[in-house]
Design a protein around this motif. Sequence first.
Motif, PDB file in Angstrom:
ATOM      1  N   THR A 239       0.830  -1.194   0.000  1.00 21.72           N
ATOM      2  CA  THR A 239       0.000   0.000   0.000  1.00 21.72           C
ATOM      3  C   THR A 239       0.870   1.251   0.000  1.00 21.72           C
ATOM      4  O   THR A 239       0.893   1.995  -0.982  1.00 21.72           O
ATOM      5  N   SER A 240       1.626   1.471   1.078  1.00 22.28           N
ATOM      6  CA  SER A 240       2.329   2.746   1.222  1.00 22.28           C
ATOM      7  C   SER A 240       3.849   2.656   1.268  1.00 22.28           C
ATOM      8  O   SER A 240       4.529   3.675   1.128  1.00 22.28           O
ATOM      9  N   ASP A 241       4.409   1.453   1.439  1.00 22.18           N
ATOM     10  CA  ASP A 241       5.859   1.329   1.628  1.00 22.18           C
ATOM     11  C   ASP A 241       6.456   0.383   0.579  1.00 22.18           C
ATOM     12  O   ASP A 241       6.518  -0.836   0.778  1.00 22.18           O
ATOM     13  N   VAL A 242       6.907   0.939  -0.527  1.00 22.32           N
ATOM     14  CA  VAL A 242       7.443   0.115  -1.604  1.00 22.32           C
ATOM     15  C   VAL A 242       8.757  -0.552  -1.201  1.00 22.32           C
ATOM     16  O   VAL A 242       9.110  -1.624  -1.725  1.00 22.32           O
ATOM     17  N   GLU A 246      10.176  -4.301  -2.029  1.00 23.29           N
ATOM     18  CA  GLU A 246      11.469  -4.538  -2.685  1.00 23.29           C
ATOM     19  C   GLU A 246      12.327  -5.490  -1.857  1.00 23.29           C
ATOM     20  O   GLU A 246      13.039  -6.337  -2.417  1.00 23.29           O
ATOM     21  N   ASN A 247      12.247  -5.386  -0.540  1.00 20.72           N
ATOM     22  CA  ASN A 247      12.995  -6.305   0.326  1.00 20.72           C
ATOM     23  C   ASN A 247      12.502  -7.741   0.153  1.00 20.72           C
ATOM     24  O   ASN A 247      13.304  -8.689   0.136  1.00 20.72           O
ATOM     25  N   LEU A 248      11.188  -7.909   0.035  1.00 20.20           N
ATOM     26  CA  LEU A 248      10.639  -9.245  -0.176  1.00 20.20           C
ATOM     27  C   LEU A 248      11.092  -9.803  -1.528  1.00 20.20           C
ATOM     28  O   LEU A 248      11.441 -10.982  -1.626  1.00 20.20           O
ATOM     29  N   LYS A 249      11.111  -8.978  -2.537  1.00 19.39           N
ATOM     30  CA  LYS A 249      11.568  -9.415  -3.859  1.00 19.39           C
ATOM     31  C   LYS A 249      13.009  -9.911  -3.791  1.00 19.39           C
ATOM     32  O   LYS A 249      13.345 -10.981  -4.317  1.00 19.39           O
ATOM     33  N   GLY A 276      -5.236  -0.818   5.011  1.00 16.11           N
ATOM     34  CA  GLY A 276      -4.499   0.261   5.644  1.00 16.11           C
ATOM     35  C   GLY A 276      -3.072   0.441   5.172  1.00 16.11           C
ATOM     36  O   GLY A 276      -2.592  -0.241   4.258  1.00 16.11           O
ATOM     37  N   LEU A 277      -2.390   1.387   5.804  1.00 13.88           N
ATOM     38  CA  LEU A 277      -1.000   1.692   5.462  1.00 13.88           C
ATOM     39  C   LEU A 277      -0.082   0.542   5.884  1.00 13.88           C
ATOM     40  O   LEU A 277      -0.352  -0.157   6.853  1.00 13.88           O
ATOM     41  N   GLY A 278       0.997   0.357   5.157  1.00 10.65           N
ATOM     42  CA  GLY A 278       2.001  -0.633   5.535  1.00 10.65           C
ATOM     43  C   GLY A 278       1.672  -2.066   5.188  1.00 10.65           C
ATOM     44  O   GLY A 278       2.374  -2.985   5.610  1.00 10.65           O
TER      45      GLY A 278
END
Length: 292
Positions: A239-242, A246-249, A276-278
């Motif tokens: 949602t709000s924290d790309v 990217e860390n999961l990728k 929600g956010l996050g």
Amino acid sequence: MIKLMADSTCDLSNEVLEMYDISLAPLSINIDGKTYKDRVDIEPNEFYGMMEALSEFPTTGMPSPVEYLAIMNEAVESGYKEILCICMSSGTSGSHQSAELAKGYFFEENPDSPVKIHVVDSKCMSHGSGWLVLKSAMMRESGASFQELVDFNESHKTNVKHFLSVDDLDHLIKSGRLTNASAFLGKLLMLKPIMTMKNGKGAIVAKERGLKRVLKHYVEEFIKRNDEAVTDFIIIGYTSDVKVAENLKIKIENETDFTGTIHIMQMGVSVGTHVGLGALSLFFMEKKQPRN
């Protein structure tokens, strides 16, 4: 010619939608007394930027049959003879019912039409239905027939694996996903719930303490469940924290044997309203087995 359409909760990127000529029926979102059309009147970053300051919890509404029918009529006018519409789970919204009503209206207005229309109840949410839409687009480009697309969606839709974790449990409470007691306990212990889809509805399958354990859970479950013969791409949603996405990728690239494409796509306003956010999600095709 095969036309692909969906509702806006599929959360596919604009780039993908344009590349494969995929049309969306937008959900409506009521924010502090004002109604917006998802991805028409409001974009995700705009919504997430105002989310913390909202005085009331936003609500969402399904696309109307008229909106689906307009897309179907436009497709036929453009020369499409076959239309595949992939909707979010009927267990969470009336979107699928609206699309079926639109299909009925189309043939009432065009009783002799040779056009084929199939509406899929994806049993999925967010990039889960988006995964099916994108896979269908790729299959269409490779020469798959309309019936092959229908058969694939109907036979595989319950095996699109969903994982979703959230930062703010309050949104899940207000969406009816958690009780106040379990939310309080989760906050007290700093637990992050992990949800999946079960029988077309969201269900909590794990609670992990902290983001690192959430990422570890995702990767371990992916290794155990992934259907290598079908999963040629993964979708990671946020949602709000790309950066978390990217860390999961990176973690999947470093700790698994997966060599396909990993898409990172933002969850839209309709889905973000409830998570929600996050929030962080992961979607792939799991091996044929009962969903749990």
